[in-house]
Design a protein around this motif. Structure first.
Motif, short mmCIF file in Angstrom:
data_model
loop_
_atom_site.label_atom_id
_atom_site.label_comp_id
_atom_site.label_asym_id
_atom_site.label_seq_id
_atom_site.Cartn_x
_atom_site.Cartn_y
_atom_site.Cartn_z
N VAL A 13 -22.96 56.47 -30.18
CA VAL A 13 -23.80 57.84 -30.16
C VAL A 13 -25.28 57.32 -29.86
O VAL A 13 -25.63 56.52 -30.41
N TRP A 277 -24.43 62.95 -35.22
CA TRP A 277 -23.02 62.33 -35.16
C TRP A 277 -22.68 61.38 -36.46
O TRP A 277 -23.83 60.74 -37.03
N ASN A 282 -18.82 64.35 -33.56
CA ASN A 282 -19.86 65.18 -33.83
C ASN A 282 -19.88 65.99 -35.17
O ASN A 282 -18.98 66.70 -35.34
N ASN A 353 -17.16 68.27 -29.05
CA ASN A 353 -18.14 66.98 -28.81
C ASN A 353 -19.60 67.92 -28.22
O ASN A 353 -20.84 67.14 -28.16
#
Length: 466
Positions: A13, A277, A282, A353
């Motif tokens: 992420v 995240w 998420n 997401n």
């Protein structure tokens, strides 16, 4: 864009396309002769020096005058304990960040590197905006969440006329493009060519642009950058503004990121999309598609700290000309689902997401390092204090009295920041005092200018009537 990020980088992420760096040990072999040394000042502007490539190595330290944090946008110098005649305006130690070294595809003989500023003892300089962001990001990491930021800018582009600008007649410059419509495609060949050149340049510099389009207003454009971790997002955004101006200048154009460059035209926002995240997922997405408790506490922290941090989001006298819900610039610390009148626009209709908040308070004139630091600080405060979230606003959020009003002037916003214990906790007392002093200095320049003017208002109102 968050959907695309999550699909492409499951457990990395914050990493968009990895920046295509160059090795500082082999710059000349790569054809680079000159390196642009880049660092950011308090106003979010890239400043620096031009160095022979032979002088730039991973372990080669440089010097940079500490007065850089005491320069106004017009390069007036003001004095503090940090840099003055009393201490001789000392140098800071400049350290290259090797992960930011790039080669310009449009001028291959030139490279660029972002430098961090340190004190003589090797500690991060407390006034350096990049150091401030790293400080807050390190503290946020204690939560176990990884923050991701996607930044979008609005700007106005005109055909450059140096004589008009020198005479202060900027509004007489011809706007770029023939229409004032948002998302226009008709008669947009010139805009399309500029967009294509900018997107290509930024991609090759490791700064992916998600979208570029026209906005409301003659010469108005908007572009959004791919999401990234906090420091990389701020690096990319700050470079993108500078490189966009450079591209425009090469084409006989002038771009401005002023919050409100002309009365009667739209303002220019610098909106920030964000989420957190964990384990590649998420963390804003909750059970049955609701927003998670972590996201609500994060958002509640953003709302609570928003008035105290307003001077970071709206840092200049001109920033407050954009202050109006009628132009979708928030007036209070509010939030609402897909509501552009709110300070936080809550978005979650594009899949788990893509659950995120769009922070709509900052203008395009903000320092992105400091803005992201303020948002991380607010989110951290909300998470660690497990703040309860207020109800979402319905309809025009500006009319909802349940939310705290945002300060309406630079002076009012600056007072809140200077007196804020939360700001001192996250940014450090030294930085808070220095930044507040910089805004007072900017306010004084505004007052000094006003004192020297007999305005058109006064002439029209009093010349023939009194």
């Amino acid at each position: 864009m968050f959907q695309k990020l999550a699909n492409k980088y499951k457990y990395e992420v914050g990493l968009v396309e990895r920046i295509k760096t160059v090795d500082l040990n082999t710059l000349q072999e790569a054809g680079i002769n000159i390196v642009q040394m880049e660092t950011v000042d308090l106003d979010g502007v890239l400043r620096g020096k031009f160095l022979p490539a032979s002088k730039v190595k991973p372990d080669a330290l440089g010097g940079f005058c500490s007065v850089v944090y005491q320069l106004t946008p017009s390069d007036d110098i003001w004095m503090t304990q940090h840099s003055s005649f009393e201490n001789g305006f000392p140098d800071m130690i400049a350290v290259p960040d090797v992960e930011t070294a790039i080669q310009w595809s449009w001028k291959p003989e030139i490279g660029a590197v972002i430098f961090d500023m340190q004190q003589k003892d090797g500690s991060p300089h407390p006034l350096a905006p990049r150091s401030v962001l790293k400080r807050v990001a390190t503290r946020f990491a204690e939560t176990g969440y990884q923050p991701v930021f996607g930044i979008e800018f609005e700007a106005f582009v005109m055909h450059r006329d140096e004589d008009l600008m020198a005479a202060g007649r900027h509004h007489e410059m011809k706007p770029f493009g023939q229409m004032r419509n948002a998302y226009r495609l008709n008669e947009a060949a010139d805009v399309r060519d500029l967009a294509a050149a900018f997107i290509t340049r930024m991609r090759e510099a490791g700064i992916p642009v998600e979208v570029f389009h026209t906005e409301l207003g003659y010469g108005a454009v908007e572009f959004a950058l791919s999401p990234a971790d906090p420091v990389r997002a701020a690096d990319n955004a700050t470079r993108a503004k500078t490189y966009f101006r450079q591209l425009c200048a090469e084409r006989g154009l002038a771009a401005t990121f002023m919050a409100k460059w002309k009365v009667g035209e739209s303002g220019s926002g610098g909106h920030v999309h964000q989420s957190i995240w964990q384990n590649g997922e998420n963390a804003f997405y909750g059970e049955n598609g609701a927003f998670s408790s972590a996201s609500l506490s994060y958002g509640a922290g953003l709302l609570k700290t928003m008035p105290d941090f307003s001077v970071i989001f709206r840092p200049n006298v001109n920033s407050y000309r954009r202050f109006s819900h009628k132009s979708w610039s928030p007036e209070n610390a509010s939030w609402g689902k897909d509501n552009r009148s709110a300070a936080l626009r809550i978005l979650g209709s594009q899949g788990r997401n893509a659950y995120r908040f769009e922070h709509r308070v900052p203008g395009a004139d903000t320092n992105l390092y400091l803005s992201l630091a303020a948002m991380l600080a607010g989110g951290h405060y909300g998470l660690t204090h497990e703040l309860s979230a207020p109800a979402f606003a319905e309809g025009n959020a500006a009319l909802n009295t349940d939310f705290a009003n945002l300060p309406k002037s630079l002076l009012e916003a600056n007072r809140l920041f200077r007196e804020s214990d939360i700001a001192k906790d996250y940014f450090g007392e030294l930085f808070v005092e220095h930044y507040a002093a910089s805004r007072e200095n900017e306010w004084q320049h505004w007052l000094d200018w006003q004192a020297e003017q007999v305005t058109s208002f006064e002439l029209n109102r009093y010349f023939s009537t009194l």
